[in-house]
Write an enzyme that holds these catalytic residues in place. Sequence first.
Site, PDB file in Angstrom:
ATOM      1  N   SER A   7       0.826  -1.210   0.000  1.00 54.57           N
ATOM      2  CA  SER A   7       0.000   0.000   0.000  1.00 54.57           C
ATOM      3  C   SER A   7       0.850   1.246   0.000  1.00 54.57           C
ATOM      4  O   SER A   7       0.394   2.311  -0.396  1.00 54.57           O
ATOM      5  CB  SER A   7      -0.844   0.061   1.270  1.00 54.57           C
ATOM      6  N   HIS A  17      -1.611  -3.167  -7.043  1.00 55.41           N
ATOM      7  CA  HIS A  17      -2.262  -2.759  -5.794  1.00 55.41           C
ATOM      8  C   HIS A  17      -3.774  -2.866  -5.929  1.00 55.41           C
ATOM      9  O   HIS A  17      -4.400  -2.098  -6.656  1.00 55.41           O
ATOM     10  CB  HIS A  17      -1.832  -1.323  -5.431  1.00 55.41           C
ATOM     11  N   GLU A  32      -4.084  -0.673  -9.213  1.00 57.82           N
ATOM     12  CA  GLU A  32      -3.005   0.227  -9.636  1.00 57.82           C
ATOM     13  C   GLU A  32      -1.837  -0.644 -10.113  1.00 57.82           C
ATOM     14  O   GLU A  32      -1.382  -1.527  -9.376  1.00 57.82           O
ATOM     15  CB  GLU A  32      -2.566   1.117  -8.466  1.00 57.82           C
ATOM     16  N   ASN A  80      -3.804   5.904  -2.346  1.00 59.11           N
ATOM     17  CA  ASN A  80      -3.461   6.145  -0.939  1.00 59.11           C
ATOM     18  C   ASN A  80      -2.796   7.503  -0.731  1.00 59.11           C
ATOM     19  O   ASN A  80      -2.870   8.079   0.357  1.00 59.11           O
ATOM     20  CB  ASN A  80      -2.579   5.016  -0.396  1.00 59.11           C
TER      21      ASN A  80
HETATM   22  N1  3HC Z   1     -16.625 -10.079  -0.558  1.00 61.96           N
HETATM   23  C1  3HC Z   1     -17.412 -10.255  -1.639  1.00 61.96           C
HETATM   24  N2  3HC Z   1     -18.462  -9.445  -1.943  1.00 61.96           N
HETATM   25  C2  3HC Z   1     -18.720  -8.458  -1.083  1.00 61.96           C
HETATM   26  C3  3HC Z   1     -17.952  -8.206   0.057  1.00 61.96           C
HETATM   27  C4  3HC Z   1     -16.863  -9.068   0.322  1.00 61.96           C
HETATM   28  N3  3HC Z   1     -16.062  -8.902   1.375  1.00 61.96           N
HETATM   29  N4  3HC Z   1     -18.475  -7.116   0.705  1.00 61.96           N
HETATM   30  C5  3HC Z   1     -19.527  -6.706  -0.040  1.00 61.96           C
HETATM   31  N5  3HC Z   1     -19.672  -7.495  -1.116  1.00 61.96           N
HETATM   32  C6  3HC Z   1     -20.650  -7.347  -2.195  1.00 61.96           C
HETATM   33  C7  3HC Z   1     -22.025  -7.710  -1.768  1.00 61.96           C
HETATM   34  O1  3HC Z   1     -22.301  -9.087  -1.978  1.00 61.96           O
HETATM   35  C8  3HC Z   1     -22.886  -6.849  -2.667  1.00 61.96           C
HETATM   36  O2  3HC Z   1     -23.011  -7.458  -3.943  1.00 61.96           O
HETATM   37  P1  3HC Z   1     -24.303  -7.240  -4.879  1.00 61.96           P
HETATM   38  O3  3HC Z   1     -24.364  -5.764  -5.169  1.00 61.96           O
HETATM   39  O4  3HC Z   1     -24.064  -8.049  -6.102  1.00 61.96           O
HETATM   40  O5  3HC Z   1     -25.461  -7.688  -4.085  1.00 61.96           O
HETATM   41  C9  3HC Z   1     -22.063  -5.584  -2.836  1.00 61.96           C
HETATM   42  O6  3HC Z   1     -20.707  -5.957  -2.533  1.00 61.96           O
HETATM   43  C10 3HC Z   1     -22.494  -4.483  -1.898  1.00 61.96           C
HETATM   44  O7  3HC Z   1     -22.425  -5.009  -0.576  1.00 61.96           O
HETATM   45  P2  3HC Z   1     -23.474  -4.731   0.588  1.00 61.96           P
HETATM   46  O8  3HC Z   1     -24.827  -4.443  -0.010  1.00 61.96           O
HETATM   47  O9  3HC Z   1     -23.374  -5.794   1.608  1.00 61.96           O
HETATM   48  O10 3HC Z   1     -22.905  -3.463   1.323  1.00 61.96           O
HETATM   49  P3  3HC Z   1     -22.618  -2.037   0.779  1.00 61.96           P
HETATM   50  O11 3HC Z   1     -23.542  -1.616  -0.282  1.00 61.96           O
HETATM   51  O12 3HC Z   1     -22.497  -1.239   2.013  1.00 61.96           O
HETATM   52  O13 3HC Z   1     -21.174  -2.154   0.113  1.00 61.96           O
HETATM   53  C11 3HC Z   1     -18.831  -2.006   0.196  1.00 61.96           C
HETATM   54  C12 3HC Z   1     -20.074  -2.642   0.803  1.00 61.96           C
HETATM   55  C13 3HC Z   1     -18.655  -2.506  -1.239  1.00 61.96           C
HETATM   56  C14 3HC Z   1     -17.653  -2.474   1.033  1.00 61.96           C
HETATM   57  C15 3HC Z   1     -19.004  -0.448   0.191  1.00 61.96           C
HETATM   58  O14 3HC Z   1     -19.354  -0.013   1.475  1.00 61.96           O
HETATM   59  C16 3HC Z   1     -17.766   0.291  -0.257  1.00 61.96           C
HETATM   60  O15 3HC Z   1     -17.502   0.435  -1.439  1.00 61.96           O
HETATM   61  N6  3HC Z   1     -16.958   0.802   0.729  1.00 61.96           N
HETATM   62  C17 3HC Z   1     -15.746   1.549   0.456  1.00 61.96           C
HETATM   63  C18 3HC Z   1     -14.626   0.551   0.319  1.00 61.96           C
HETATM   64  C19 3HC Z   1     -13.321   1.248   0.009  1.00 61.96           C
HETATM   65  O16 3HC Z   1     -13.189   2.461  -0.035  1.00 61.96           O
HETATM   66  N7  3HC Z   1     -12.290   0.418  -0.216  1.00 61.96           N
HETATM   67  C20 3HC Z   1     -10.954   0.902  -0.440  1.00 61.96           C
HETATM   68  C21 3HC Z   1     -10.225   0.874   0.846  1.00 61.96           C
HETATM   69  S1  3HC Z   1      -8.577   1.482   0.672  1.00 61.96           S
HETATM   70  C22 3HC Z   1      -7.689   0.159   0.204  1.00 61.96           C
HETATM   71  O17 3HC Z   1      -8.157  -0.959   0.107  1.00 61.96           O
HETATM   72  C23 3HC Z   1      -6.259   0.406  -0.101  1.00 61.96           C
HETATM   73  C24 3HC Z   1      -5.370  -0.175   0.950  1.00 61.96           C
HETATM   74  O18 3HC Z   1      -4.036  -0.063   0.485  1.00 61.96           O
HETATM   75  C25 3HC Z   1      -5.498   0.527   2.290  1.00 61.96           C
END
Ligand code: 3HC
Length: 296
Positions: free
Chosen positions: A120, A141, A153, A191
């Site tokens: 990251s 990434h 990325e 990030n």
């Molecule tokens: N595995 C598989 N599928 C998942 C999942 C998981 N862990 N979590 C959620 N899903 C799927 C669900 O099945 C659902 O699918 P569908 O639309 O086909 O029914 C879809 O994602 C949406 O899930 P939910 O309805 O349960 O919940 P939300 O609508 O709240 O979405 C989320 C969950 C996708 C996690 C959303 O809240 C989101 O996009 N959050 C932001 C995540 C983010 O910013 N990530 C980046 C983090 S930074 C990073 O990773 C970089 C690192 O270096 C720090």
Amino acid sequence: MASIEKVGVLGCGLMGSGIAQVSAQAGFDTVVREIDQDALDRGLAAIRKSLDRAVKKERMTGDQRDEVLGRVHGTVDFGPLGDRDIVVEAVVEDLSVKEQVFGKLDELCGADTIFASNTSSLTITEMASVTERPDRFVGLHFFNPVPVMALVEVVRTGFTSDETFEAAWAFAKSVGKQPIACRDNSGFIVNRLLVPYMLDAIRAYEEGIGSIEGIDQGMRLGCGYPMGPFILGDFVGLDTLYKITEIMFDEYREKRFAPPPLLKRMVLAGHHGRKTGIGFYDYGGDEPVVSDFVKR
Ligand code: 3HC
């Protein structure tokens, strides 16, 4: 360079399990390695749970899930990674650990094997330069949750050959992701922008500008972000976020990357977010509530 058919993933935690899942879902024979059986079992269970969710939502049949699981081979040894065409590393965000595992892989894998790091915040150059194959080394990434987030990325260093970059780009596309090209700067694109924002949210709370729930709601409802910064921090893992900030601060020496005292206290207390059941929020009940530790 031969096309990619056999994939290796180093680490089966939050990110590694997701990468192994999307790789197997895309049809690649996938070996995933963890340090011990307990950690491996937890990672493989996370893959199964995620696929079960897809079956429940009728995006996949039970047979398809079983086929995907059949392509995931868990191991606690390095040996089975030896014949892979690409190995994606997703171990702890610690340079010495990453150097150690890449050193081992360098001895084990064939000359054509591409090495990719899911780091990251570390630079790809510092890892590539400890191997004998810096031209076949890239950053890949992914974002959490890997099966859902569309982006990868693809990071090239001054050493990375065009062939390696193109193969990594094609691999990202073949696992269903949209690649973007990034230069090898700590934090890459996402990030570099996201981390100062999350740290600023903690500072805003420390300065009494709003409550944890208020700040989260503000960014969700006011900007349309799917998660507010505190829920997102808990989701990413506060220990991971803290490590990233230390690395980025060390690199840039700018205050916006410095870890706020509250983040450090929480990490020291073992409140690492969802994975420990408590972070900015307490996940013990039906709905998350702001943790007492943070309020005091
Ligand atoms: N595995 C598989 N599928 C998942 C999942 C998981 N862990 N979590 C959620 N899903 C799927 C669900 O099945 C659902 O699918 P569908 O639309 O086909 O029914 C879809 O994602 C949406 O899930 P939910 O309805 O349960 O919940 P939300 O609508 O709240 O979405 C989320 C969950 C996708 C996690 C959303 O809240 C989101 O996009 N959050 C932001 C995540 C983010 O910013 N990530 C980046 C983090 S930074 C990073 O990773 C970089 C690192 O270096 C720090």
